[in-house]
Design a protein around this motif. Structure first.
Motif, mmCIF file in Angstrom:
data_model
loop_
_atom_site.group_PDB
_atom_site.id
_atom_site.type_symbol
_atom_site.label_atom_id
_atom_site.label_comp_id
_atom_site.label_asym_id
_atom_site.label_seq_id
_atom_site.Cartn_x
_atom_site.Cartn_y
_atom_site.Cartn_z
ATOM 1 N N GLU A 1 0.835 -1.203 0.000
ATOM 2 C CA GLU A 1 0.000 0.000 0.000
ATOM 3 C C GLU A 1 0.873 1.258 0.000
ATOM 4 O O GLU A 1 1.929 1.288 0.631
ATOM 5 N N ASP B 1 -4.179 3.381 -1.952
ATOM 6 C CA ASP B 1 -4.962 4.080 -0.944
ATOM 7 C C ASP B 1 -5.197 5.494 -1.476
ATOM 8 O O ASP B 1 -4.264 6.288 -1.630
ATOM 9 N N HIS C 1 -4.355 8.477 0.816
ATOM 10 C CA HIS C 1 -2.907 8.647 0.955
ATOM 11 C C HIS C 1 -2.299 9.254 -0.309
ATOM 12 O O HIS C 1 -1.353 10.048 -0.230
ATOM 13 N N HIS D 1 -8.105 1.306 -1.267
ATOM 14 C CA HIS D 1 -8.663 1.788 0.000
ATOM 15 C C HIS D 1 -9.308 3.136 -0.294
ATOM 16 O O HIS D 1 -8.632 4.064 -0.748
ATOM 17 N N HIS E 1 -11.267 6.370 1.073
ATOM 18 C CA HIS E 1 -11.707 7.260 2.160
ATOM 19 C C HIS E 1 -11.302 8.657 1.740
ATOM 20 O O HIS E 1 -10.432 8.825 0.886
ATOM 21 N N GLU F 1 -12.741 2.445 3.330
ATOM 22 C CA GLU F 1 -11.970 2.326 4.580
ATOM 23 C C GLU F 1 -12.045 3.620 5.399
ATOM 24 O O GLU F 1 -11.024 4.194 5.788
HETATM 25 ZN ZN ZN Z 1 -5.192 2.255 3.634
#
Ligand code: ZN
Length: 271
Positions: free
Chosen positions: A148, A180, A183, A206, A208, A246
């Motif tokens: 990740e 992600d 991120h 992921h 979010h 997530e």
């Molecule tokens: Zn993550």
């Protein structure tokens, strides 16, 4: 649609692991990330009772689990060899837990050096050594290791999306990538561009939201991320991985989940 929509137990992070899974399963979601930071789910300490409860929820609701190892104070790129040995041990304990639950993939975080003075090259080398050992253990267990993107700020040692690919190339061949999205934004890259570059190895996402500075793990649509651009790219490419929502625990997690699932479906229907 080949893409699967999943939800991480991080959504009910203040609950124990079994309660969190049960609440997500009630919403109709079939793919669930088991987060090892939740109560009752630390590798090496999980009771048979918890394992039985998770196995029967999986059976009753037709669930598929992914596993997220502990991530607080776990740094595969640490400059300290005894710390790296401890990280390998924690990851191998997570692999053992995954085997007991029939889980087929495990995410690993890598991207921060011990402090800003360590050279990027040294940190890359430490991460490579750790992940090679973990990847080998995962491969032997038939588990896919997912790298990740967790790299930003003064201790980030991966400067570009290509650098993560290079790290994956240094791991066992079954290694895949996990994008992600939150991120990527903090790192300063367009998530869709990352998905394009990593596409041949991209197995999971992921999802979010945030405002571009902190890892807020917000409900989808509450930050600055362009979900439609990313989802339409994945749909156009017939991506068959897992889009794992997530977000962290929200004021009303049940409602936030309904709205986030809705946002994903609306975006996909309008591509
Ligand atoms: Zn993550």
């Amino acid at each position: 649609m080949k893409m699967k929509i999943g939800v991480s137990t991080l959504l009910y992070e203040k609950e124990d692991i079994v309660t969190s899974v049960a609440r997500i399963a009630e919403s109709g979601v079939k793919t669930i990330e088991l987060f090892c930071e939740l109560a009752g789910f630390h590798p090496g300490k999980v009771t048979d009772e918890t394992l039985d409860a998770l196995a029967s929820l999986a059976k009753d609701y037709g669930l598929t689990y992914s596993i997220h190892p502990p991530c607080k104070e776990i740094n595969p790129a640490s400059s300290d060899p005894s710390e790296r040995a401890r990280v390998i041990e924690e990851y191998i304990e997570t692999i053992d837990l995954a085997i007991r639950l029939g889980i087929r993939d495990m995410v690993v975080h890598c991207g921060f050096k011990s402090n800003p003075d360590v050279s990027d090259g040294d940190a890359f080398d430490y991460a490579r050594q750790t992940l090679k050992a973990v990847g080998k253990a995962a491969e032997q267990a038939g588990i896919v290791m997912l790298l990740e993107n967790t790299c930003w700020g003064t201790t980030g040692f991966l400067d570009t999306p290509q650098d993560l690919l290079h790290l994956a190339d240094a791991c066992p061949p079954s290694t895949k990538l996990l994008l992600d999205v939150g991120h990527a934004i903090i790192w300063g890259f367009n998530p869709t561009e990352c998905a394009r570059i990593w596409f041949p190895r991209l197995a999971q996402i992921h999802a979010h939201d945030n405002h571009g500075e902190h890892d807020e793990h917000l409900e989808l649509g509450k930050g600055i991320i362009d979900w439609r651009e990313l989802l339409c790219f994945l749909k156009a490419e017939s991506w068959d991985g897992v889009f794992m929502i997530e977000m962290g625990q929200q004021e009303d997690s049940d409602a936030a989940l309904v709205r986030s699932l809705d946002l994903v479906r609306t975006c996909l229907s309008r591509c």
